[in-house]
Design a protein around this motif. Structure first.
Motif, PDB file in Angstrom:
ATOM      1  N   THR A 120      -3.415  18.252   0.980  1.00  0.00           N
ATOM      2  CA  THR A 120      -3.738  17.374   2.096  1.00  0.00           C
ATOM      3  C   THR A 120      -3.245  15.951   1.907  1.00  0.00           C
ATOM      4  O   THR A 120      -3.207  15.193   2.861  1.00  0.00           O
ATOM      5  N   GLY A 121      -2.883  15.580   0.692  1.00  0.00           N
ATOM      6  CA  GLY A 121      -2.501  14.200   0.432  1.00  0.00           C
ATOM      7  C   GLY A 121      -3.732  13.336   0.372  1.00  0.00           C
ATOM      8  O   GLY A 121      -4.831  13.777   0.655  1.00  0.00           O
ATOM      9  N   ASN A 122      -3.560  12.107  -0.004  1.00  0.00           N
ATOM     10  CA  ASN A 122      -4.677  11.186  -0.046  1.00  0.00           C
ATOM     11  C   ASN A 122      -4.351  10.064   0.925  1.00  0.00           C
ATOM     12  O   ASN A 122      -3.555   9.185   0.632  1.00  0.00           O
ATOM     13  N   VAL A 123      -4.973  10.128   2.093  1.00  0.00           N
ATOM     14  CA  VAL A 123      -4.686   9.172   3.151  1.00  0.00           C
ATOM     15  C   VAL A 123      -4.956   7.754   2.681  1.00  0.00           C
ATOM     16  O   VAL A 123      -4.138   6.849   2.895  1.00  0.00           O
ATOM     17  N   ALA A 124      -6.095   7.537   2.039  1.00  0.00           N
ATOM     18  CA  ALA A 124      -6.430   6.185   1.579  1.00  0.00           C
ATOM     19  C   ALA A 124      -5.358   5.654   0.629  1.00  0.00           C
ATOM     20  O   ALA A 124      -4.958   4.487   0.728  1.00  0.00           O
ATOM     21  N   GLU A 125      -4.906   6.480  -0.289  1.00  0.00           N
ATOM     22  CA  GLU A 125      -3.881   6.036  -1.235  1.00  0.00           C
ATOM     23  C   GLU A 125      -2.589   5.660  -0.513  1.00  0.00           C
ATOM     24  O   GLU A 125      -1.967   4.638  -0.817  1.00  0.00           O
ATOM     25  N   MET A 126      -2.194   6.468   0.456  1.00  0.00           N
ATOM     26  CA  MET A 126      -0.975   6.168   1.212  1.00  0.00           C
ATOM     27  C   MET A 126      -1.122   4.843   1.973  1.00  0.00           C
ATOM     28  O   MET A 126      -0.183   4.052   2.034  1.00  0.00           O
ATOM     29  N   VAL A 127      -2.299   4.625   2.542  1.00  0.00           N
ATOM     30  CA  VAL A 127      -2.526   3.390   3.289  1.00  0.00           C
ATOM     31  C   VAL A 127      -2.482   2.189   2.347  1.00  0.00           C
ATOM     32  O   VAL A 127      -1.844   1.177   2.646  1.00  0.00           O
ATOM     33  N   VAL A 128      -3.141   2.305   1.200  1.00  0.00           N
ATOM     34  CA  VAL A 128      -3.126   1.210   0.223  1.00  0.00           C
ATOM     35  C   VAL A 128      -1.698   0.877  -0.195  1.00  0.00           C
ATOM     36  O   VAL A 128      -1.314  -0.290  -0.259  1.00  0.00           O
ATOM     37  N   ARG A 129      -0.919   1.890  -0.456  1.00  0.00           N
ATOM     38  CA  ARG A 129       0.450   1.666  -0.951  1.00  0.00           C
ATOM     39  C   ARG A 129       1.392   1.090   0.103  1.00  0.00           C
ATOM     40  O   ARG A 129       2.317   0.369  -0.225  1.00  0.00           O
ATOM     41  N   GLN A 130       1.163   1.442   1.371  1.00  0.00           N
ATOM     42  CA  GLN A 130       2.147   1.094   2.397  1.00  0.00           C
ATOM     43  C   GLN A 130       1.688   0.045   3.405  1.00  0.00           C
ATOM     44  O   GLN A 130       2.477  -0.406   4.225  1.00  0.00           O
ATOM     45  N   SER A 131       0.436  -0.366   3.358  1.00  0.00           N
ATOM     46  CA  SER A 131      -0.082  -1.302   4.354  1.00  0.00           C
ATOM     47  C   SER A 131       0.521  -2.691   4.207  1.00  0.00           C
ATOM     48  O   SER A 131       0.706  -3.194   3.106  1.00  0.00           O
ATOM     49  N   SER A 132       0.771  -3.305   5.351  1.00  0.00           N
ATOM     50  CA  SER A 132       1.273  -4.683   5.367  1.00  0.00           C
ATOM     51  C   SER A 132       0.124  -5.688   5.335  1.00  0.00           C
ATOM     52  O   SER A 132       0.361  -6.892   5.234  1.00  0.00           O
ATOM     53  N   VAL A 133      -1.128  -5.198   5.423  1.00  0.00           N
ATOM     54  CA  VAL A 133      -2.315  -6.061   5.341  1.00  0.00           C
ATOM     55  C   VAL A 133      -3.187  -5.580   4.203  1.00  0.00           C
ATOM     56  O   VAL A 133      -3.063  -4.434   3.749  1.00  0.00           O
ATOM     57  N   PRO A 134      -4.107  -6.417   3.718  1.00  0.00           N
ATOM     58  CA  PRO A 134      -4.994  -5.988   2.647  1.00  0.00           C
ATOM     59  C   PRO A 134      -5.829  -4.769   3.061  1.00  0.00           C
ATOM     60  O   PRO A 134      -6.165  -4.589   4.230  1.00  0.00           O
ATOM     61  N   VAL A 135      -6.177  -3.949   2.060  1.00  0.00           N
ATOM     62  CA  VAL A 135      -6.977  -2.747   2.289  1.00  0.00           C
ATOM     63  C   VAL A 135      -8.139  -2.749   1.293  1.00  0.00           C
ATOM     64  O   VAL A 135      -7.938  -2.962   0.104  1.00  0.00           O
ATOM     65  N   THR A 136      -9.339  -2.523   1.807  1.00  0.00           N
ATOM     66  CA  THR A 136     -10.516  -2.341   0.972  1.00  0.00           C
ATOM     67  C   THR A 136     -10.871  -0.870   1.019  1.00  0.00           C
ATOM     68  O   THR A 136     -11.034  -0.310   2.109  1.00  0.00           O
ATOM     69  N   VAL A 137     -10.985  -0.242  -0.147  1.00  0.00           N
ATOM     70  CA  VAL A 137     -11.345   1.175  -0.233  1.00  0.00           C
ATOM     71  C   VAL A 137     -12.802   1.288  -0.625  1.00  0.00           C
ATOM     72  O   VAL A 137     -13.230   0.724  -1.622  1.00  0.00           O
ATOM     73  N   VAL A 138     -13.558   2.014   0.180  1.00  0.00           N
ATOM     74  CA  VAL A 138     -14.979   2.252  -0.067  1.00  0.00           C
ATOM     75  C   VAL A 138     -15.132   3.686  -0.526  1.00  0.00           C
ATOM     76  O   VAL A 138     -14.653   4.612   0.121  1.00  0.00           O
ATOM     77  N   GLY A 139     -15.793   3.859  -1.689  1.00  0.00           N
ATOM     78  CA  GLY A 139     -15.942   5.206  -2.249  1.00  0.00           C
ATOM     79  C   GLY A 139     -17.349   5.706  -2.209  1.00  0.00           C
ATOM     80  O   GLY A 139     -18.270   5.153  -1.770  1.00  0.00           O
TER      81      GLY A 139
END
Length: 139
Positions: A120-139
């Protein structure tokens, strides 16, 4: 200053925690909740059903409504309002496309490992790696 926060949501508890975090941490910001309805594939039954609908946009809105209802409940509990948006397509790409119009993305991570992550991939990881804005990951 953070004025708009994007919170991608599915129907999971971790997505609700991400929204709660955004609502509580960014009390002066507009919160935009995004629900992405996927594209058809053998692994995505909901998306296949969606593809068979006459009006895909209307069907996507209907599919997202349950998630949005819960998101609105969480916002009201905190005296807040939210904006809701439906995306169609691959989740990470849809999130990244919508991230261009915000200051921050707050996303939940399911912390998948092994075969589940490969499939399925890891959507959060892809967003963190490719986002042009800061990303906060909540676990």
């Amino acid at each position: 200053m953070i004025s708009r926060v994007l919170v991608p949501m599915d129907d999971s508890e971790i997505a609700e925690r991400a929204l709660e975090f955004a609502l509580e941490t960014h009390s002066d910001a507009e919160i935009v909740v995004l629900h992405v309805v996927g594209v058809p594939s053998p692994l995505m039954g909901e998306a296949v059903r969606l593809a068979l609908e006459d009006d895909v946009e209307e069907a996507a809105e209907e599919s997202a409504e349950e998630v949005f209802e819960r998101a609105r409940e969480l916002a009201v509990e905190r005296g807040r309002e939210i904006t809701t948006v439906v995306g169609v397509g691959q989740p990470a790409k849809a999130i990244l496309d919508h991230a261009e119009n915000v200051d921050l993305v707050v996303i939940g991570s399911h912390k998948r490992h092994g075969a589940s992550r490969i499939l399925t991939g890891n959507v959060a990881e892809m967003v963190v790696r490719q986002s042009s804005v800061p990303v906060t990951v909540v676990g």
